[in-house]
Design an enzyme around this catalytic site. Structure first.
Site, PDB file in Angstrom:
ATOM      1  N   GLU A  44     -16.922  51.658 -35.028  1.00 44.45           N
ATOM      2  CA  GLU A  44     -16.347  50.905 -36.140  1.00 44.45           C
ATOM      3  C   GLU A  44     -17.412  50.099 -36.883  1.00 44.45           C
ATOM      4  O   GLU A  44     -17.377  50.000 -38.099  1.00 44.45           O
ATOM      5  CB  GLU A  44     -15.216  49.998 -35.653  1.00 44.45           C
ATOM      6  CG  GLU A  44     -13.972  50.746 -35.211  1.00 44.45           C
ATOM      7  CD  GLU A  44     -13.315  51.534 -36.348  1.00 44.45           C
ATOM      8  OE1 GLU A  44     -13.570  51.221 -37.531  1.00 44.45           O
ATOM      9  OE2 GLU A  44     -12.562  52.475 -36.056  1.00 44.45           O
ATOM     10  N   TYR A  65     -10.531  43.462 -39.677  1.00 45.17           N
ATOM     11  CA  TYR A  65     -10.415  44.913 -39.585  1.00 45.17           C
ATOM     12  C   TYR A  65     -10.903  45.430 -38.224  1.00 45.17           C
ATOM     13  O   TYR A  65     -10.200  46.160 -37.519  1.00 45.17           O
ATOM     14  CB  TYR A  65     -11.203  45.607 -40.714  1.00 45.17           C
ATOM     15  CG  TYR A  65     -11.368  47.073 -40.408  1.00 45.17           C
ATOM     16  CD1 TYR A  65     -10.313  47.952 -40.632  1.00 45.17           C
ATOM     17  CD2 TYR A  65     -12.522  47.554 -39.795  1.00 45.17           C
ATOM     18  CE1 TYR A  65     -10.409  49.289 -40.264  1.00 45.17           C
ATOM     19  CE2 TYR A  65     -12.637  48.889 -39.433  1.00 45.17           C
ATOM     20  CZ  TYR A  65     -11.578  49.742 -39.669  1.00 45.17           C
ATOM     21  OH  TYR A  65     -11.668  51.051 -39.298  1.00 45.17           O
ATOM     22  N   ASP A 118      -8.346  49.162 -43.762  1.00 42.36           N
ATOM     23  CA  ASP A 118      -9.663  49.238 -44.398  1.00 42.36           C
ATOM     24  C   ASP A 118      -9.466  49.563 -45.884  1.00 42.36           C
ATOM     25  O   ASP A 118      -8.329  49.612 -46.386  1.00 42.36           O
ATOM     26  CB  ASP A 118     -10.552  50.267 -43.692  1.00 42.36           C
ATOM     27  CG  ASP A 118     -10.086  51.701 -43.915  1.00 42.36           C
ATOM     28  OD1 ASP A 118      -8.975  51.902 -44.464  1.00 42.36           O
ATOM     29  OD2 ASP A 118     -10.837  52.626 -43.565  1.00 42.36           O
ATOM     30  N   CYS A 151       5.592  59.549 -53.237  1.00 44.05           N
ATOM     31  CA  CYS A 151       4.526  58.631 -53.660  1.00 44.05           C
ATOM     32  C   CYS A 151       4.936  57.892 -54.946  1.00 44.05           C
ATOM     33  O   CYS A 151       5.181  58.515 -55.987  1.00 44.05           O
ATOM     34  CB  CYS A 151       3.235  59.411 -53.888  1.00 44.05           C
ATOM     35  SG  CYS A 151       1.915  58.401 -54.588  1.00 44.05           S
TER      36      CYS A 151
END
Ligand code: SF4
Length: 303
Positions: free
Chosen positions: A50, A133, A151, A221
């Site tokens: 990460e 995060y 993120d 969407c």
């Protein structure tokens, strides 16, 4: 060869956790096989991945991560490494302060947690270099805890899919609740959803020219249903690299990485012609602890 047919889209009208479920189903067939996602990966390996993946693409991270984990498989191993070795091993990943921060994190893990990586988000956030995060990513992907992991890619997906906006707003506290509202109820699927949303943003709902025809949730969407409205404000400019202080700092560090003893200033002068910019960059490397000056005026990686 023909390209594979896009996956069948999930039905229209999905909202909330039903959208998350659709992404989990899509991810089962679309996920990239990345080493830090394998079942035998431990939380330390996830934490390293990460940190490396912040602002650096997967293709550049993967070989460095593999070499790093082979050399320093545990936090205790990294805590015992010298800063110079850590900066050398970071190679060309960029933003090399991350290497020193990762070592500081390893030292803190040894001092506070006996070398293990905690599962608690608050304890993770208390570690040097671990923010909102990264703490949630490690808790989720390293420890299997359902956590909203947000993120840049996920914020963009949610902005389009849920809010009908072309671009994400600047990071805000509500992002975590936005993402949590999409998570499936089953904890295992909620963990899969967190990585699936990131994958959709990395592979399909990309920043420029989203690949909506290949999107599993295109029928639901909000941005597509609104007619794909343009982003507000001025288009973002692509960050250039050539000529920046980042490039100069990288070149100066390259010289020091390759050297096995301190180098004279003249060796650094050769890598960049603009003396003012070169001097500014060297000063910033010294200030960041990435370079040290010896008593006789030469330069070296920190010992
Ligand atoms: S349909 Fe297009 S904009 Fe909407 S989530 Fe999918 S890729 Fe993103």
């Amino acid at each position: 060869m023909d390209s594979p047919a896009p996956p069948l889209p999930a039905p229209a009208g999905l909202t909330g956790p039903a959208l998350g479920e659709a992404l989990v189903d899509w991810f089962a067939g679309a996920a990239r096989d990345l080493p830090w996602r394998r079942p035998d990966t431990d939380p330390w390996a996830v934490l390293v991945s990460e940190v490396m993946l912040q602002q650096t693409p997967v293709a550049r991270v993967e070989p460095v991560w593999r070499a790093w984990m082979a050399r320093w498989p545990t936090a205790a191993d990294l805590a015992g490494a010298s800063p110079a070795d850590v900066i050398r091993a970071w190679g060309k990943l960029g933003y090399p302060r991350r290497a020193l921060r990762l070592r500081e994190t390893a030292v803190a893990l040894v001092e506070r947690h006996d070398g293990s990586v905690p599962a608690d988000v608050t304890a993770l956030e208390a570690l040097p270099g671990v923010g909102t995060y990264t703490a949630r990513a490690v808790a989720c992907f390293g420890h299997g805890q359902p956590q909203p992991v947000v993120d840049t890619n996920v914020r963009r997906v949610v902005a389009r899919l849920v809010h009908g906006r072309a671009e994400a707003l600047p990071a805000r506290v509500a992002d975590l609740a936005d993402v949590a509202a999409l998570a499936p109820a089953d904890p295992t699927r909620a963990v899969r959803f967190s990585v699936a949303a990131m994958e959709l943003g990395a592979l399909v709902c990309v920043a420029r020219s989203p690949r909506c025809d290949a999107c599993p949730v295109r029928r639901s969407c909000a941005w597509r249903l609104a007619g794909s409205p343009a982003a507000d404000g001025v288009p973002k400019r692509v960050q250039r690299f050539a000529g920046t202080d980042r490039q100069v700092r990288g070149r100066l560090l390259d010289v020091l990485r390759a050297a096995h003893e301190p180098v004279a200033a003249t060796a650094l002068d050769r890598v960049w012609a603009d003396a003012v910019q070169r001097s500014r960059c060297l000063d910033s490397l010294l200030a960041d602890g990435l370079v040290e000056q010896t008593p006789d005026g030469r330069f070296t990686l920190p010992t």
